[in-house]
Design a protein around this motif. Structure first.
Motif, PDB file in Angstrom:
ATOM      1  N   SER A  91       0.839  -1.223  -0.012  1.00 54.65           N
ATOM      2  CA  SER A  91       0.064  -0.215  -0.037  1.00 54.65           C
ATOM      3  C   SER A  91       0.992   1.170  -0.077  1.00 54.65           C
ATOM      4  O   SER A  91       0.454   2.246  -0.703  1.00 54.65           O
ATOM      5  CB  SER A  91      -0.881   0.142   1.221  1.00 54.65           C
ATOM      6  N   TYR A  92       1.891   1.090   0.606  1.00 57.39           N
ATOM      7  CA  TYR A  92       3.015   2.314   0.677  1.00 57.39           C
ATOM      8  C   TYR A  92       3.438   2.588  -0.786  1.00 57.39           C
ATOM      9  O   TYR A  92       3.439   3.739  -1.299  1.00 57.39           O
ATOM     10  CB  TYR A  92       4.192   1.915   1.426  1.00 57.39           C
ATOM     11  N   ALA A  95       0.630   4.409  -2.405  1.00 60.57           N
ATOM     12  CA  ALA A  95       0.790   5.706  -2.207  1.00 60.57           C
ATOM     13  C   ALA A  95       1.587   6.744  -2.595  1.00 60.57           C
ATOM     14  O   ALA A  95       1.505   7.681  -3.286  1.00 60.57           O
ATOM     15  CB  ALA A  95       0.723   5.772  -0.473  1.00 60.57           C
TER      16      ALA A  95
END
Length: 134
Positions: A91-92, A95
């Motif tokens: 998810s990083y 993002a």
């Protein structure tokens, strides 16, 4: 880097059985799982069939939708035949890519260099408050 070893040979890694994340390790510690326990005791998922996967040709939005749909923070990237491990998208990663996206921040991107520019609006000084009515 890019599926190659330090000698330049192409890697061919088998499919993983699961993923062990920082959260898994923290939960195992909190649950007082024996330090010599097998990885399968704490890994995310019980088998390779439970892994959330995508292929290298999938775009960022596809990976993001998988993260959202399955309420997870990692997607395993596998080859087109779903036979070999290629990488991992977190998810990083999503993002970080979204932060670079012109569609998300068009007014911050320098058109010539492509670099992000933080533009701070200059504030005018406030006038002094009126005198107290005594």
């Amino acid at each position: 880097e890019d599926g190659k070893t330090h000698t330049g040979e192409t890697m061919s890694l088998p499919m993983p059985m699961g993923i062990i994340t920082k959260s898994d390790i923290m939960k195992a510690y909190a649950d007082k799982v024996d330090i010599d326990a097998e990885c399968t005791t704490i890994m995310t998922g019980d088998s390779a069939q439970e892994l959330i996967t995508c292929v290298p040709s999938d775009d960022r939005d596809k990976a993001a939708s998988l993260l959202e749909k399955f309420h997870t923070h990692h997607v395993v990237v596998v080859d087109e035949e779903h036979a070999h491990f290629v990488g991992l998208v977190s998810s990083y990663d999503i993002a970080a890519e979204c932060a670079k996206d012109d569609r998300a921040w068009p007014y911050l991107r320098n058109e010539e260099t492509g670099e992000i520019e933080i533009k701070v609006k200059e504030r005018k000084p406030r006038p002094p408050p009126p005198p107290a009515p005594f």
